[in-house]
Design a protein around this motif. Sequence first.
Motif, PDB file in Angstrom:
ATOM      1  N   LEU A   1      -1.811  -4.768  25.629  1.00 19.14           N
ATOM      2  CA  LEU A   1      -1.745  -4.763  24.170  1.00 19.14           C
ATOM      3  C   LEU A   1      -2.464  -3.557  23.578  1.00 19.14           C
ATOM      4  N   SER A   2      -3.619  -3.190  24.180  1.00 14.30           N
ATOM      5  CA  SER A   2      -4.339  -2.008  23.697  1.00 14.30           C
ATOM      6  C   SER A   2      -3.516  -0.737  23.879  1.00 14.30           C
ATOM      7  N   VAL A   3      -2.851  -0.645  25.047  1.00 13.04           N
ATOM      8  CA  VAL A   3      -2.005   0.530  25.307  1.00 13.04           C
ATOM      9  C   VAL A   3      -0.855   0.591  24.323  1.00 13.04           C
ATOM     10  N   ARG A   4      -0.243  -0.558  24.025  1.00 13.67           N
ATOM     11  CA  ARG A   4       0.869  -0.583  23.069  1.00 13.67           C
ATOM     12  C   ARG A   4       0.407  -0.156  21.668  1.00 13.67           C
ATOM     13  N   GLU A   5      -0.775  -0.647  21.213  1.00 14.52           N
ATOM     14  CA  GLU A   5      -1.280  -0.258  19.912  1.00 14.52           C
ATOM     15  C   GLU A   5      -1.585   1.235  19.846  1.00 14.52           C
ATOM     16  N   THR A   6      -2.188   1.757  20.899  1.00 11.54           N
ATOM     17  CA  THR A   6      -2.490   3.198  20.939  1.00 11.54           C
ATOM     18  C   THR A   6      -1.205   4.020  20.885  1.00 11.54           C
ATOM     19  N   ARG A   7      -0.177   3.572  21.666  1.00  6.82           N
ATOM     20  CA  ARG A   7       1.095   4.304  21.655  1.00  6.82           C
ATOM     21  C   ARG A   7       1.766   4.234  20.288  1.00  6.82           C
ATOM     22  N   ALA A   8       1.662   3.077  19.598  1.00  6.76           N
ATOM     23  CA  ALA A   8       2.252   2.951  18.263  1.00  6.76           C
ATOM     24  C   ALA A   8       1.533   3.849  17.267  1.00  6.76           C
ATOM     25  N   ASP A   9       0.194   3.923  17.361  1.00 10.54           N
ATOM     26  CA  ASP A   9      -0.563   4.794  16.450  1.00 10.54           C
ATOM     27  C   ASP A   9      -0.193   6.255  16.656  1.00 10.54           C
ATOM     28  N   LEU A  10      -0.062   6.671  17.942  1.00  9.66           N
ATOM     29  CA  LEU A  10       0.322   8.062  18.213  1.00  9.66           C
ATOM     30  C   LEU A  10       1.717   8.362  17.682  1.00  9.66           C
ATOM     31  N   ARG A  11       2.652   7.401  17.834  1.00  6.12           N
ATOM     32  CA  ARG A  11       4.007   7.631  17.337  1.00  6.12           C
ATOM     33  C   ARG A  11       4.017   7.771  15.805  1.00  6.12           C
ATOM     34  N   ARG A  12       3.243   6.889  15.127  1.00  9.65           N
ATOM     35  CA  ARG A  12       3.183   6.996  13.667  1.00  9.65           C
ATOM     36  C   ARG A  12       2.529   8.289  13.213  1.00  9.65           C
ATOM     37  N   ALA A  13       1.479   8.753  13.986  1.00 11.80           N
ATOM     38  CA  ALA A  13       0.814   9.993  13.598  1.00 11.80           C
ATOM     39  C   ALA A  13       1.707  11.218  13.803  1.00 11.80           C
ATOM     40  N   LEU A  14       2.549  11.178  14.860  1.00 11.45           N
ATOM     41  CA  LEU A  14       3.382  12.345  15.152  1.00 11.45           C
ATOM     42  C   LEU A  14       4.694  12.333  14.385  1.00 11.45           C
ATOM     43  N   PHE A  15       5.350  11.165  14.304  1.00  4.92           N
ATOM     44  CA  PHE A  15       6.710  11.121  13.749  1.00  4.92           C
ATOM     45  C   PHE A  15       6.806  10.359  12.423  1.00  4.92           C
ATOM     46  N   GLY A  16       5.688   9.786  11.952  1.00  9.46           N
ATOM     47  CA  GLY A  16       5.740   9.050  10.713  1.00  9.46           C
ATOM     48  C   GLY A  16       6.093   7.600  10.956  1.00  9.46           C
ATOM     49  N   PRO A  17       6.057   6.796   9.878  1.00 12.79           N
ATOM     50  CA  PRO A  17       6.392   5.368  10.025  1.00 12.79           C
ATOM     51  C   PRO A  17       7.872   5.194  10.333  1.00 12.79           C
ATOM     52  N   PRO A  18       8.261   4.099  10.989  1.00 11.44           N
ATOM     53  CA  PRO A  18       9.679   3.857  11.292  1.00 11.44           C
ATOM     54  C   PRO A  18      10.464   3.593  10.018  1.00 11.44           C
ATOM     55  N   PRO A  19      11.783   3.874   9.995  1.00 13.60           N
ATOM     56  CA  PRO A  19      12.568   3.711   8.778  1.00 13.60           C
ATOM     57  C   PRO A  19      12.723   2.252   8.368  1.00 13.60           C
ATOM     58  N   ALA A  20      12.758   1.322   9.274  1.00 16.14           N
ATOM     59  CA  ALA A  20      12.938  -0.098   8.939  1.00 16.14           C
ATOM     60  C   ALA A  20      11.917  -0.910   9.706  1.00 16.14           C
ATOM     61  N   ALA A  21      11.486  -2.001   9.060  1.00 15.54           N
ATOM     62  CA  ALA A  21      10.490  -2.858   9.718  1.00 15.54           C
ATOM     63  C   ALA A  21      11.128  -3.617  10.863  1.00 15.54           C
ATOM     64  N   ARG A  22      10.328  -3.928  11.867  1.00 19.46           N
ATOM     65  CA  ARG A  22      10.851  -4.658  13.016  1.00 19.46           C
ATOM     66  C   ARG A  22      11.039  -6.130  12.683  1.00 19.46           C
ATOM     67  N   ARG A  23      11.746  -6.806  13.550  1.00 22.27           N
ATOM     68  CA  ARG A  23      11.985  -8.239  13.359  1.00 22.27           C
ATOM     69  C   ARG A  23      10.681  -8.994  13.476  1.00 22.27           C
ATOM     70  N   PRO A  24      10.491 -10.065  12.661  1.00 20.77           N
ATOM     71  CA  PRO A  24       9.203 -10.776  12.691  1.00 20.77           C
ATOM     72  C   PRO A  24       8.942 -11.465  14.027  1.00 20.77           C
TER      73      PRO A  24
END
Length: 352
Positions: free
Chosen positions: A306-329
């Motif tokens: 889970l920590s690795v996934r959060e770190t990877r998500a933060d890096l993706r948002r920092a490099l490419f910006g937020p995703p265009p659509a929210a994910r499924r709940p």
Amino acid sequence: MDLEKRTSGPPQEPPPRRSDPEGCLAAAIRVPVRIVVLVLVVPVRMAWDLLVVTGRLLRDTVLRPLGRALAWLGRVLFVWPLVAVWRYAVVPLGKGLAVLGHVLLVVPAVWFHTWVLTPAGRAIVWCAAGVGAGLAAVGRGLYAALALLGRYLVVVPAVWFHTWVLVPLGDALVWCGKGVARGLGLAVTGIGAVLYWTVRILLVLPALALWRWVLTPVGRVLAVIGREVLDALGHGWRIAGHVSRAFGRFLGTLWRWAVAEPARWAYRTVLTPVGHALRDSVLRPLAEAGRAAGRIGWQAFAAARLSVRETRADLRRALFGPPPAARRPDRREPSVAEARTLGSSTTALTKD
């Protein structure tokens, strides 16, 4: 070791023996022959019973499992590959060749037969019918002419020759033959009577006397001896079966009280309590410890993932910006706070 079938119900009495005309001779032969046969048959019957038991043991423990293994190996190595080749290679290839042959051979052949051979054959049959009718008329005329010539040139002379030449000559020859045959019959009858009485006096009567006064008594004595020997063999074989069965039961009882019962007592009174104590004091705690260690390791691995996934998500948002659509709940990943909470619970379990 009970190798004979048991019949239900009261024991049947043996059928009564037929009265033997040679009673004294049979009684004198019966007892010694039965004693000798019993002494000879008992070892043979015991060896036979031992071979039967050994064969059944080999069949049940060696040959039958080996046969099943060989059958399964044969199915794996031969049947299944052949079935697969037939089903997935030969059958599709055959269907394709059948369709190709139908298109390339059958359809052109049917068209050629319908539009070429059939009209040509009808034309040839019509021509042949006309020619055949003409030839038949010519043949009937020639046949009538040849029949008339043959009747007056061959049949009439042959009938006359048979009636006035061959028939009288045949009658004369038949009359002469009857006289010669009658004379030869009388001569043969006389010679046959002489030979019959000569053979009867020189061969038949001595042979009949030899058969009646020598061979028949000797045959009766030999028949009595053979019958008694066969009866003795039957009685000896049955008695040997009872002896072998009793010996087998003795061996079974000895094996039971010398090996099976001590082994059963040791298993029930010694090995079972020791096994239960070993299971309760050693194996169950080890299993519980192993399961707890597995749960702790899996929880730590989940927190790290889970920590690795959060770190990877933060890096993706920092490099490419937020995703265009929210994910499924329902596909939402756990947050950092949840990961920290999971990590703290893992640490508490480890300390405990």
